[in-house]
Design an enzyme around this catalytic site. Sequence first.
Site, mmCIF file in Angstrom:
data_model
loop_
_atom_site.group_PDB
_atom_site.id
_atom_site.type_symbol
_atom_site.label_atom_id
_atom_site.label_comp_id
_atom_site.label_asym_id
_atom_site.label_seq_id
_atom_site.Cartn_x
_atom_site.Cartn_y
_atom_site.Cartn_z
ATOM 1 N N HIS A 125 0.833 -1.199 0.000
ATOM 2 C CA HIS A 125 0.000 0.000 0.000
ATOM 3 C C HIS A 125 0.869 1.249 0.000
ATOM 4 C CE1 HIS A 125 -4.040 -1.719 0.717
ATOM 5 N NE2 HIS A 125 -3.347 -2.726 1.227
ATOM 6 N N THR A 173 12.206 -10.428 3.349
ATOM 7 C CA THR A 173 12.056 -9.051 2.883
ATOM 8 C C THR A 173 13.048 -8.681 1.791
ATOM 9 O OG1 THR A 173 13.547 -8.239 4.621
ATOM 10 C CG2 THR A 173 11.196 -8.331 5.142
ATOM 11 N N ARG A 188 17.362 -13.825 7.705
ATOM 12 C CA ARG A 188 18.788 -13.539 7.552
ATOM 13 C C ARG A 188 19.528 -14.812 7.154
ATOM 14 N NH1 ARG A 188 17.177 -10.343 11.913
ATOM 15 N NH2 ARG A 188 17.796 -8.138 11.759
ATOM 16 N N LYS A 191 23.313 -20.251 6.608
ATOM 17 C CA LYS A 191 24.464 -21.012 6.113
ATOM 18 C C LYS A 191 24.304 -21.301 4.636
ATOM 19 C CE LYS A 191 22.359 -25.387 7.625
ATOM 20 N NZ LYS A 191 22.519 -26.578 8.506
#
Length: 202
Positions: A125, A173, A188, A191
């Site tokens: 949005h 993200t 994140r 490995k």
Amino acid sequence: MATEKDNTTTDIFEKDLSGAMVSPLEQGYDRLIGAIFDTMKTAYELNEGYHTPDEVRSYLSRITGREIDPSVTLLPPFYVDYGKNIRIGKNCWIQQGCTFFDRGGITLGNGVFIAPKVNLITINHDPDPANRSATYGRPIVIEDNVWIGIGATVLPGVTIGYGSIVGANSVVTHDVPPMTVVGGNPARFIKKIVTGGGDSAD
């Protein structure tokens, strides 16, 4: 000969997929929403009662507007908005309770495994509170042989590289490099994935 209204109607679908901002106030938006409700009706039929694997693929073909390869398995229920911007490769498994919001485009490569309750969301949005009802899309691309864990969410504009693994309940993200494991919120690097019997590197 197309009328001016026909051109406007066509353009809003193209504009939506292109990533431009689309507002409920502009002409043709009602057709976009109407198409979403048509797809939701088909998805409701898919999610009601038992269907054979072939019947499920037939429903998925109707939702996407494309032939689904016989090697693809989808386990309902399946939740979707527009549907026509979904592309699915061969040998994909999509487990129960997944949500695909595909107005920005969703592409699954070959051999993709998607666990239950995964969310692929291509729409965002406008951050401006005065225009918050306007939306814009960014494509999600999931390359070959990716495994997305249960309850994970992939946000607009993300590419998940070949062979990678997304941990359960992660929120992705940013792009994920090939052959890596990511996890967390936001996801994140954990490995690298090493093939050939060796241990995965840190």
